[in-house]
Motif scaffolding. Sequence first.
Motif, short mmCIF file in Angstrom:
data_model
loop_
_atom_site.label_atom_id
_atom_site.label_comp_id
_atom_site.label_asym_id
_atom_site.label_seq_id
_atom_site.Cartn_x
_atom_site.Cartn_y
_atom_site.Cartn_z
N LEU A 185 0.94 -1.21 -0.21
CA LEU A 185 -0.09 -0.08 0.06
C LEU A 185 0.97 1.17 -0.02
N TRP A 186 1.98 1.06 0.72
CA TRP A 186 2.92 2.40 0.80
C TRP A 186 3.47 2.74 -0.43
N ILE A 187 3.70 1.51 -1.56
CA ILE A 187 4.17 1.81 -2.67
C ILE A 187 3.20 2.38 -3.49
N ALA A 188 1.87 1.78 -3.38
CA ALA A 188 0.73 2.57 -4.14
C ALA A 188 0.54 4.03 -3.78
N VAL A 189 0.48 4.35 -2.57
CA VAL A 189 0.02 5.53 -2.24
C VAL A 189 0.97 6.46 -1.49
N ASP A 190 1.98 6.06 -0.95
CA ASP A 190 3.18 6.68 -0.21
C ASP A 190 2.51 7.76 0.66
N SER A 191 1.28 7.20 1.53
CA SER A 191 0.68 8.07 2.80
C SER A 191 0.49 7.30 3.91
N CYS A 192 0.79 7.42 5.17
CA CYS A 192 0.54 6.61 5.96
C CYS A 192 -0.94 6.85 6.54
N SER A 193 -1.38 7.94 6.42
CA SER A 193 -2.86 8.32 6.82
C SER A 193 -3.65 7.76 5.73
N VAL A 194 -3.64 7.62 4.55
CA VAL A 194 -4.19 6.82 3.73
C VAL A 194 -4.34 5.27 3.86
N ILE A 195 -3.02 4.83 4.26
CA ILE A 195 -2.99 3.39 4.39
C ILE A 195 -3.68 3.03 5.66
N ALA A 196 -3.70 3.70 6.55
CA ALA A 196 -4.37 3.72 7.89
C ALA A 196 -5.70 3.70 7.84
N ARG A 197 -6.53 4.54 7.01
CA ARG A 197 -7.81 4.44 6.74
C ARG A 197 -8.16 3.10 5.92
N GLU A 198 -7.37 2.80 4.96
CA GLU A 198 -7.64 1.68 4.27
C GLU A 198 -7.65 0.20 5.16
N LEU A 199 -6.67 0.08 6.16
CA LEU A 199 -6.51 -0.92 6.97
C LEU A 199 -7.40 -0.69 8.10
N GLY A 200 -7.79 0.23 8.51
CA GLY A 200 -8.60 0.51 9.82
C GLY A 200 -7.81 0.54 10.97
N ILE A 201 -6.64 1.10 10.80
CA ILE A 201 -5.83 1.02 11.97
C ILE A 201 -5.12 2.36 12.12
N LYS A 202 -4.47 2.63 13.43
CA LYS A 202 -4.09 4.16 13.65
C LYS A 202 -2.57 4.40 12.82
N GLU A 203 -2.63 5.70 12.39
CA GLU A 203 -1.51 6.07 11.46
C GLU A 203 -0.27 5.59 12.13
N ARG A 204 0.05 5.87 13.47
CA ARG A 204 1.15 5.67 14.03
C ARG A 204 1.49 4.12 14.04
N THR A 205 0.56 3.24 13.90
CA THR A 205 0.66 1.91 13.76
C THR A 205 1.44 1.60 12.41
N ILE A 206 1.07 2.46 11.24
CA ILE A 206 1.68 2.10 9.84
C ILE A 206 2.94 2.62 9.79
N GLU A 207 3.39 3.96 10.51
CA GLU A 207 4.72 4.41 10.87
C GLU A 207 5.51 3.40 11.46
N ALA A 208 5.11 2.65 12.65
CA ALA A 208 5.84 1.70 13.43
C ALA A 208 6.21 0.48 12.32
N HIS A 209 5.31 -0.01 11.80
CA HIS A 209 5.61 -0.90 10.70
C HIS A 209 6.62 -0.73 9.70
N LEU A 210 6.69 0.47 9.05
CA LEU A 210 7.58 1.12 8.22
C LEU A 210 9.04 1.19 8.72
N LYS A 211 8.96 1.77 10.07
CA LYS A 211 10.14 2.01 10.71
C LYS A 211 10.88 0.46 10.93
N ASN A 212 9.81 -0.47 11.62
CA ASN A 212 10.42 -1.65 11.96
C ASN A 212 11.15 -2.44 10.49
N MET A 213 10.49 -2.39 9.33
CA MET A 213 11.02 -2.89 8.39
C MET A 213 12.32 -2.41 7.88
N ARG A 214 12.53 -1.14 8.18
CA ARG A 214 13.89 -0.45 8.00
C ARG A 214 14.95 -1.03 8.76
#
Length: 260
Positions: free
Chosen positions: A210-239
């Motif tokens: 989803l990040w590749i498709a939209v490059d927006s944590c807020s959009v991804i969060a709405r798509e998955l129904g979770i908090k934006e900071r959770t998306i940010e945590a996922h991306l940080k952890n992958m790095r």
Amino acid sequence: MEQTSYQVGLVKSANDVERLPCRLVAGQWDYPELEKELESSAPYRSMADFVFAIDASRLRICYEDGMAAYLGYSKEELAQIRMQDLIHPEEYDLITRLILKIREFVRKRKVQPLHHTFIISHRLKKSNGEYIAILRRIHPFKVSEDGLFQAHYCICMDVSRHHLPDGVTFDIRDSSRPGPADDADLRFFADILADRSQRLSERELEVLRLWIAVDSCSVIARELGIKERTIEAHLKNMRKKLVMRRTVDVALYAKDRGWI
């Protein structure tokens, strides 16, 4: 007064073993040397759920503060348990390799005691057989003159209540330099972290697509129904997992290997 004494062997050199007396007296550890060292970590210790120390030559617990009660063991039981019996079987091999690599890092980089902190998240076994997720700050506090890593203490927080990405995570902090770990420090562990195909969970890959498709944590969060900071945590952890600074590099690496 009846007392149980455990002699903890710390490797001083190839031909010599220094014995430190760590006595369990009336249910309390007697380890004044370590208690003095722990004073330097008071801010983290105040937030911790428990603390323990490991004899690096035997991989056994040689001190604990709150760990036995938190995991449901008696102090006497915990003193006899091997650390490998507490770590989740799926994570034990990686954790062991990381600890050995930390010992090599300390020796080759001539790291002074308490100069670096190594942060690992993994699962730990309770007495009832259940596992909790912990965030473990590893502080080498006993280093021989020839650079051998003899003992370390761990300040631990139970993070089971929080949403964390699957699998083991790893990071380094240098007390002389604020901010994230130096790239050269992380590259030292690249061979351990190279088995990356098992280190991105399905949820992480979903977030990455989803990040590749939209490059927006807020959009991804709405798509998955979770908090934006959770998306940010996922991306940080992958790095962190892939020892990369930019999410775009994670995406290119994942595409190159056919994960996404």
